[in-house]
Design a protein around this motif. Structure first.
Motif, PDB file in Angstrom:
ATOM      1  N   UNK A  78       9.307   9.049  -8.548  1.00  0.00           N
ATOM      2  CA  UNK A  78       9.717   7.893  -7.763  1.00  0.00           C
ATOM      3  C   UNK A  78       8.611   7.553  -6.803  1.00  0.00           C
ATOM      4  N   UNK A 129       0.633  13.393   6.241  1.00  0.00           N
ATOM      5  CA  UNK A 129      -0.158  12.809   5.169  1.00  0.00           C
ATOM      6  C   UNK A 129      -1.389  13.632   4.821  1.00  0.00           C
ATOM      7  N   UNK A 134      -4.648   7.483   6.766  1.00  0.00           N
ATOM      8  CA  UNK A 134      -4.547   7.960   5.398  1.00  0.00           C
ATOM      9  C   UNK A 134      -5.215   9.302   5.218  1.00  0.00           C
ATOM     10  N   UNK A 178       0.815  -1.213   0.000  1.00  0.00           N
ATOM     11  CA  UNK A 178       0.000   0.000   0.000  1.00  0.00           C
ATOM     12  C   UNK A 178       0.846   1.259   0.000  1.00  0.00           C
ATOM     13  N   UNK A 179       0.798   1.891  -1.124  1.00  0.00           N
ATOM     14  CA  UNK A 179       1.642   3.074  -1.277  1.00  0.00           C
ATOM     15  C   UNK A 179       0.816   4.298  -0.996  1.00  0.00           C
ATOM     16  N   UNK A 180       1.404   5.162  -0.316  1.00  0.00           N
ATOM     17  CA  UNK A 180       0.698   6.377   0.038  1.00  0.00           C
ATOM     18  C   UNK A 180       0.760   7.382  -1.103  1.00  0.00           C
ATOM     19  N   UNK A 181       1.728   7.184  -1.947  1.00  0.00           N
ATOM     20  CA  UNK A 181       2.041   8.219  -2.916  1.00  0.00           C
ATOM     21  C   UNK A 181       0.961   8.374  -3.966  1.00  0.00           C
ATOM     22  N   UNK A 182       1.134   9.398  -4.713  1.00  0.00           N
ATOM     23  CA  UNK A 182       0.339   9.532  -5.921  1.00  0.00           C
ATOM     24  C   UNK A 182       0.720   8.377  -6.789  1.00  0.00           C
ATOM     25  N   UNK A 183      -0.182   7.601  -7.115  1.00  0.00           N
ATOM     26  CA  UNK A 183       0.277   6.461  -7.880  1.00  0.00           C
ATOM     27  C   UNK A 183       0.525   6.920  -9.291  1.00  0.00           C
ATOM     28  N   UNK A 213      -7.514  -0.711   2.623  1.00  0.00           N
ATOM     29  CA  UNK A 213      -7.296   0.575   3.288  1.00  0.00           C
ATOM     30  C   UNK A 213      -8.382   1.572   2.955  1.00  0.00           C
ATOM     31  N   UNK A 242       6.442  13.237  -4.166  1.00  0.00           N
ATOM     32  CA  UNK A 242       6.013  11.906  -4.568  1.00  0.00           C
ATOM     33  C   UNK A 242       4.746  11.433  -3.912  1.00  0.00           C
ATOM     34  N   UNK A 243       4.333  12.098  -2.861  1.00  0.00           N
ATOM     35  CA  UNK A 243       3.169  11.611  -2.127  1.00  0.00           C
ATOM     36  C   UNK A 243       1.959  12.458  -2.413  1.00  0.00           C
ATOM     37  N   UNK A 244       0.822  11.833  -2.237  1.00  0.00           N
ATOM     38  CA  UNK A 244      -0.417  12.579  -2.370  1.00  0.00           C
ATOM     39  C   UNK A 244      -0.705  13.191  -1.017  1.00  0.00           C
ATOM     40  N   UNK A 276       7.637   5.851  -3.546  1.00  0.00           N
ATOM     41  CA  UNK A 276       8.144   5.235  -2.309  1.00  0.00           C
ATOM     42  C   UNK A 276       7.054   4.453  -1.641  1.00  0.00           C
ATOM     43  N   UNK A 277       7.404   3.805  -0.608  1.00  0.00           N
ATOM     44  CA  UNK A 277       6.358   3.241   0.214  1.00  0.00           C
ATOM     45  C   UNK A 277       6.674   3.629   1.638  1.00  0.00           C
ATOM     46  N   UNK A 278       5.666   3.908   2.352  1.00  0.00           N
ATOM     47  CA  UNK A 278       5.881   4.438   3.685  1.00  0.00           C
ATOM     48  C   UNK A 278       6.278   3.317   4.616  1.00  0.00           C
ATOM     49  N   UNK A 279       7.086   3.661   5.564  1.00  0.00           N
ATOM     50  CA  UNK A 279       7.591   2.697   6.567  1.00  0.00           C
ATOM     51  C   UNK A 279       8.399   1.619   5.898  1.00  0.00           C
TER      52      UNK A 279
END
Lengths: 705, 317
Positions: A700, B281, B29, A683-688, B69, B236-238, A702-705
């Motif tokens: 890039x 987040x 989340x 489960x990636x938090x990022x913008x997929x 999730x 990189x994250x939303x 990432x994956x959290x933790x």
């Protein structure tokens, strides 16, 4: 099954049975046809079994003759609907209506095949017993007679709408009121309390008109033709205006054209005058009927002399002609046009019609050839291996040389448009041209400004521009100056005959993929677009407003305007350049839920009506297909051609959108060549960064933790 | 004699940490205020959705039913219903009091990133990674959405609903605003994948944050950029962004563990909240007061303008 419905408990095998009405287990012989059980517990007959009929014959009692019908040997199944002798209740012949009995007809048809004359049942059909149906019988018993209508009786005789056929009445009919006069007038119906049967319904004929004649056409009236009122007179068919003819065809004209030459060969009787016209030729125009007449008046247009004189000429001409005139034709009034024939050119005395091909093409001499083509030609070999580099054949001359050869004088007058200008203007143009030779600045605004300044003085004579670089008039990659520089480098190298021109001109700082793209682009640009230092291009001038969907960028991404937008974003010029507006139709229910009036009430379309969408999109196949088809149906492809800045109802460049599948593939290809992206599936938090990647960005994940 | 007008208060910033709630949901989340700001919803990676009070931080209810999730949630205007979306491609409509699943709306082809009720909670709008926004009807019992908006070419990362407008941000770099009343779609090209969009309170502007570490304020009618806010890290994250309750400040999460708060008009950084070390987040601003919720890892932080002394409650989870 709906998705959320509870599942039924499965039926165990021993309960999956079918029993008939007597509780007997049915065995299915054959594929689930409903089955016939093999008799009563696999025996035939009934509980008692089938007992044969006994034969007893004695002196007292003689044996009876048993005429066994097949029905004796059948059981219930055979009499049921699917059996071999089904019994059903049908109407008998006397009670059935006039409705055709199809089975009976089929039987008769089959029978007819075996008759004396196969297939012919005419006799039987002719001699049919007069049967009236039971309904008719009942009606008769109740007092109905043939010709009457069916229904409650009416008081007065209904007035007729059209008393005679010769006059047509338009508008509404006369009301049935005004009874006093009619009743008094018609002596036959004296008492007032007499009721009459209603008028019968005239059956409407629903047979379609199969003819080609059109509305209002009615053929020959057989009544009149055979006997009728017009029988006393002779019916002249060939004169369109003949009265009798009109009556025969049912025309309602009262006034027909009188006078004039009417009779032709047909219809000239002994008592008639026009025998001279017997040999007149017939024409098809005489068979046209015209409603209401064609010309006003009598068609003579004031001609008062007898008609014979006008027509006589034609006939004389025809008669005088010595050759043979085809039937149905007559001599033309005007003679045919004469064609002008030009004589062939006069050949010189020593001309020999033999042509020799020149094998070698002088590349350097030719103008208007792109450098890549020149390179290709140079490296190729013609059929003849003779190398004639310096020979100037007749075909390698340009106009100036030809002029000297022919001994003509040079044209007087200014050789360049520059000479026509005043000196100040000339100065100004020179300055502007010099400034335009500087490397163009980055911003598009300044580009457009200096393009506007770029004068029409590009169309200068050969004397003016020979020293100027080709880049001043032609820039395929104007928007990307470094690319343009590389392109020019490439061109120069090509001109010098450098074989690795392409490779050397590429920017080593770019990625391999970008380099290959640039390579292709350069090659294509060089082939398709010729250098401007040729005399041909000097006759053309740059457009004042350069269109952005330009032909210059050859192999660009199909969405050319994305680059504009990206440039705008980079310059932070949001607004007109980055915004697009489309007409979008919301669903009616959605408007209702949002408490908003439907902006397009009549529209049945939901979504973007003016945007053409790809019919095949990856997402169409990605959906859950539980109860229904793809939830993203292809929109109607209705792309109008409107300018980009048209606010209402634009077309998005959807048709140029790359197929997501191919984008997927190219994206996948990119990913393998570029830096390895850490794409984990946890489960990636990022913008997929999903299947479709924007081309220039690298993300890039990432994956959290 | 007229009373003097109260002195206008300087806009306050939620700079004081009032409370930290350990949600025990795995990673949080998304964290959302409800419509009046008294409750908060936390969406966890352990497939649960939890309802808490803000004032005391007590857990009121846990809603379980998703298969994966939970990515976003929203509450209805009357606090009677919740909607949540998940990576299991479904959107669930919950009854708040009983905790039962009222509807399970299936149809998306991929994980659903964002969900929101409309004003009257008659429609649920959800945006998914499959590039579509689906409008689900809560009134009827239909399983199909009322309308599917599939103009986006890549994942829909965020959506917001206003009275008659729907704002979506997509990874294809475009902010799309669907105007139901005018029947128009406006597309603004931002060029960088969009992580979060929101409307301003006055309805004149839209805010969008994108992966080029920029938050942009665009004018709604013309599409012009009114402000650009930089300084945070969003690569990189939303992550979420929002406007304060009075449209005075622009707030955004950042991957460096801070929440950045800029003055809307000037564009200068007013506040940089040190939330922690990991990526912040999600965030949500109170609808009327100066109160902020942030989510980082497994915890939710409540920030206010004034420090409260009476907050430390031993019963807090």
């Amino acid at each position: 099954l709906q998705y959320n419905e509870p599942l039924k408990k499965p039926i165990p095998l021993h309960e999956q049975t079918v029993k008939d009405e007597k509780g007997r287990y049915k065995r299915f012989h054959g594929a689930f046809t409903g089955g016939f059980s093999a008799g009563y517990f696999n025996t035939v007959g009934s509980k008692e079994g089938w007992t044969p009929s006994t034969f007893v014959s004695s002196r007292q009692q003689k044996a009876e003759k048993h005429n066994a019908r097949p029905e004796d040997f059948m059981d219930e199944e055979d009499f049921s609907e699917h059996g071999i002798a089904p019994r059903e209740i049908t109407t008998s012949q006397e009670f059935s209506s006039g409705h055709r009995d199809e089975t009976r007809e089929k039987a008769r048809a089959v029978n007819a095949q075996a008759a004396l004359i196969p297939g012919d049942t005419l006799l039987e059909e002719l001699i049919a017993p007069a049967q009236s149906s039971i309904g008719v019988e009942l009606l008769r018993k109740m007092g109905w007679r043939e010709g009457q209508g069916v229904g409650p009786r009416v008081k007065r005789k209904p007035r007729r709408q059209q008393p005679d056929n010769s006059t047509k009445l338009y508008g509404c009919a006369m009301p049935p009121a005004g009874s006093e006069e009619s009743e008094v007038g018609e002596e036959e119906f004296a008492p007032e309390n007499v009721t009459f049967a209603p008028k019968d319904v005239t059956p409407v004929d629903f047979t379609p008109r199969l003819g080609l004649q059109g509305l209002g056409y009615s053929g020959l009236d057989p009544g009149l033709a055979l006997l009728g009122q017009g029988a006393s007179e002779h019916i002249n068919l060939f004169n369109p205006q003949s009265e009798t003819r009109g009556q025969l065809f049912g025309d309602k004209q009262k006034h027909t054209r009188r006078g004039g030459v009417a009779g032709q060969a047909f219809g000239v009787g002994a008592l008639e005058d026009d025998d001279e016209d017997i040999y007149h030729r017939d024409s098809m125009s005489r068979y046209d009927t015209v409603l209401g007449g064609e010309e006003p008046g009598d068609g003579l247009y004031g001609w008062t002399a007898p008609q014979q004189y006008t027509k006589r000429k034609d006939k004389n001409k025809d008669a005088l002609y010595l050759g043979k005139i085809l039937e149905g034709f007559t001599l033309a009034q005007k003679p045919a046009e004469e064609k002008t024939i030009f004589p062939p050119p006069i050949l010189p005395r020593d001309y020999r019609p033999v042509h020799h091909f020149r094998p070698v093409i002088q590349v350097s001499r030719l103008s208007g050839v792109s450098p890549a083509l020149a390179e290709a030609l140079k490296s190729s070999r013609g059929h003849m291996t003779k190398d004639e580099p310096q020979q100037e054949g007749r075909h390698q001359l340009d106009s100036g040389q030809r002029r000297t050869l022919l001994g003509e004088e040079t044209l007087q007058g200014p050789t360049s448009v520059m000479e026509l200008l005043r000196p100040e203007d000339r100065e100004r143009l020179q300055n502007i041209r010099n400034s335009s030779n500087l490397p163009p600045t980055k911003t598009t605004t300044s580009q457009t400004s200096h393009e506007a300044l770029r004068p029409a003085g590009m169309s200068a004579g050969p004397s003016a521009l020979s020293g100027v670089m080709s880049s001043s008039t032609f820039k395929p990659f104007e928007k990307n100056p470094s690319k343009q520089a590389r392109y020019e480098l490439y061109l120069n190298r090509l001109k010098q005959g450098d074989k690795d021109a392409l490779e050397q001109s590429l920017d080593l700082g770019m990625t391999e993929w970008e380099r290959s793209r640039e390579r292709e682009e350069f090659v294509r640009a060089s082939i398709l677009y010729r250098p401007s230092s040729s005399s041909l291009s000097s006759r053309f001038t740059r457009a004042k407003h350069q269109e952005d969907e330009d032909t210059v960028e050859v192999n660009r991404d199909q969405e050319g305007d994305v680059d504009d937008k990206q440039a705008a974003v980079k310059m932070k010029m949001f607004g007109k350049l980055t915004r697009e507006t489309f007409e979008w139709h919301p669903d009616k229910l959605l408007c209702k839920r949002f408490n908003v009036p439907d902006p397009y009430p009549g529209s049945g379309v939901v979504g973007l009506p003016k945007v053409k969408r790809d019919k095949f999109s990856v997402f169409n196949f990605l959906t859950m297909t539980e109860n229904r088809a793809t939830p993203a149906p292809p929109k109607p492809a209705e792309s109008g051609k409107k300018s980009r800045w048209d606010v209402s109802g634009q077309t998005e460049d959807e048709e140029e959108k790359k197929d997501p599948l191919s984008e997927l593939l190219s994206a996948a290809r990119n990913q393998t060549t570029e830096t390895k992206l850490d794409q984990t599936s946890s489960p990636a938090v990022s913008t997929s960064v999903s299947s479709v990647q924007p081309r220039d960005s690298k993300h890039e994940v990432h994956c959290q933790k | 004699m007229a009373f003097p007008q109260p002195r206008p208060q300087a806009p306050q910033l939620p700079q004081h940490l009032l409370r930290t709630i350990d949600c025990q949901q795995g990673a949080v989340r998304a964290v959302r205020f409800n419509v009046d700001g008294n409750y908060l919803l936390s969406c966890g990676s352990d497939k649960s959705l939890k309802l808490w009070t803000v004032s005391r931080g007590t857990l009121l209810k846990t809603y379980s039913g998703h298969g994966y999730e939970v990515l976003d949630a929203d509450g209805s205007y009357d606090n009677s219903q919740l909607c949540s979306c998940s990576s299991d491609k479904t959107v669930i409509l919950w009854d708040v009091a009983t905790g039962q699943v009222t509807r399970k709306l299936r149809g998306h082809a991929g994980k659903v990133n964002c969900v929101q009720f409309n004003e009257e909670a008659t429609v649920i709008l959800s945006g998914s990674i499959d590039g579509t926004v689906r409008c689900w009807d809560t009134r009827s019992r239909r399983f199909e959405p009322i309308q599917v908006l599939d103009e986006a070419r890549d994942s829909i990362s965020s959506l917001k609903v206003a009275q008659h407008e729907l704002l979506t941000g997509s990874v294809d770099g475009r902010v799309r605003r669907y105007d139901l009343r005018m029947g128009q779609l406006h597309v603004d090209f931002i060029d960088s994948p969009i992580t979060c969009v929101c409307f301003s309170q006055d309805g004149q502007c839209t805010l969008s944050s994108s992966l080029d570490s920029a938050v942009r304020l665009l004018d709604k009618s013309t599409g012009e950029m009114l402000g650009e806010y930089k300084g945070h890290k969003m690569k990189g994250y939303k992550l979420d962004c929002c406007l304060s309750s009075k449209d005075t400040h622009v707030l955004s999460c950042s991957e460096d563990g801070h929440v950045y708060c800029w003055d809307l008009v000037e564009g200068s950084l007013s506040l940089k909240l040190p939330v922690g070390k990991a990526v912040v987040q999600s965030l949500s601003f109170h609808p009327s007061e100066t109160r902020l919720l942030t989510a980082m890892e497994g915890r939710v932080q409540v920030w206010g303008s004034e420090p409260e002394e009476t907050m430390d409650d031993p019963t807090q989870t």
